[in-house]
Design a protein around this motif. Structure first.
Motif, PDB file in Angstrom:
ATOM      1  N   ALA A  54      15.313  97.232   7.148  1.00  0.00           N
ATOM      2  CA  ALA A  54      15.329  96.999   8.593  1.00  0.00           C
ATOM      3  C   ALA A  54      15.532  98.306   9.349  1.00  0.00           C
ATOM      4  O   ALA A  54      14.857  98.567  10.353  1.00  0.00           O
ATOM      5  CB  ALA A  54      16.416  95.994   8.949  1.00  0.00           C
ATOM      6  N   GLY A  57      12.419 100.320   9.507  1.00  0.00           N
ATOM      7  CA  GLY A  57      11.294  99.741  10.237  1.00  0.00           C
ATOM      8  C   GLY A  57      10.305  98.995   9.357  1.00  0.00           C
ATOM      9  O   GLY A  57       9.210  98.663   9.802  1.00  0.00           O
ATOM     10  N   ASP A  60       9.063  95.703  11.017  1.00  0.00           N
ATOM     11  CA  ASP A  60       8.700  95.729  12.432  1.00  0.00           C
ATOM     12  C   ASP A  60       7.383  95.026  12.746  1.00  0.00           C
ATOM     13  O   ASP A  60       7.189  94.548  13.846  1.00  0.00           O
ATOM     14  CB  ASP A  60       8.630  97.165  12.946  1.00  0.00           C
ATOM     15  CG  ASP A  60       9.984  97.833  13.047  1.00  0.00           C
ATOM     16  OD1 ASP A  60      11.002  97.120  12.841  1.00  0.00           O
ATOM     17  OD2 ASP A  60      10.037  99.029  13.322  1.00  0.00           O
ATOM     18  N   ARG A  61       6.503  94.953  11.789  1.00  0.00           N
ATOM     19  CA  ARG A  61       5.179  94.381  12.062  1.00  0.00           C
ATOM     20  C   ARG A  61       4.955  93.044  11.387  1.00  0.00           C
ATOM     21  O   ARG A  61       3.812  92.602  11.245  1.00  0.00           O
ATOM     22  CB  ARG A  61       4.111  95.371  11.619  1.00  0.00           C
ATOM     23  CG  ARG A  61       4.184  96.652  12.424  1.00  0.00           C
ATOM     24  CD  ARG A  61       3.012  97.515  12.186  1.00  0.00           C
ATOM     25  NE  ARG A  61       3.095  98.662  13.072  1.00  0.00           N
ATOM     26  CZ  ARG A  61       2.611  99.824  12.803  1.00  0.00           C
ATOM     27  NH1 ARG A  61       1.996 100.031  11.671  1.00  0.00           N
ATOM     28  NH2 ARG A  61       2.734 100.813  13.659  1.00  0.00           N
TER      29      ARG A  61
END
Length: 65
Positions: A54, A57, A60-61
Motif C-alpha cells: 500500500a 502504491g 492504486d490502480r
C-alpha cells in the motif's frame, strides 16, 4: 475465539470510525469500530506485505478497468 486486547490509533482521538488491532498467539486481528463483531485475522508477515504494498502504491490502480 481468543480474547483480544484491542488497540486503536492515537490519531483516531474520539472518533468512532476506527480500525482496531490486536495480536494473540502469532495472529493479528483487525476490526472496524463501527462493526466490532466482524473480525479479520492474518499473520504478521501477510499484514507487513499488505502495508508495504500500500505504501509503495501497488494497489492504486485496482479499481481501474
Amino acid at each position: 475465539m481468543p480474547t483480544y486486547q484491542w488497540r486503536k490509533s492515537s490519531y483516531s482521538a474520539d472518533a468512532s470510525n476506527c480500525v482496531n488491532v490486536a495480536a494473540a498467539n502469532g495472529v493479528i486481528a483487525m476490526r472496524e469500530s463501527d462493526d466490532p463483531d466482524v473480525v479479520l485475522t492474518t499473520t504478521p508477515a501477510a499484514l507487513r506485505f499488505l502495508i508495504r504494498g500500500a505504501k509503495a502504491g501497488d494497489f492504486d490502480r485496482l479499481q481501474e478497468g
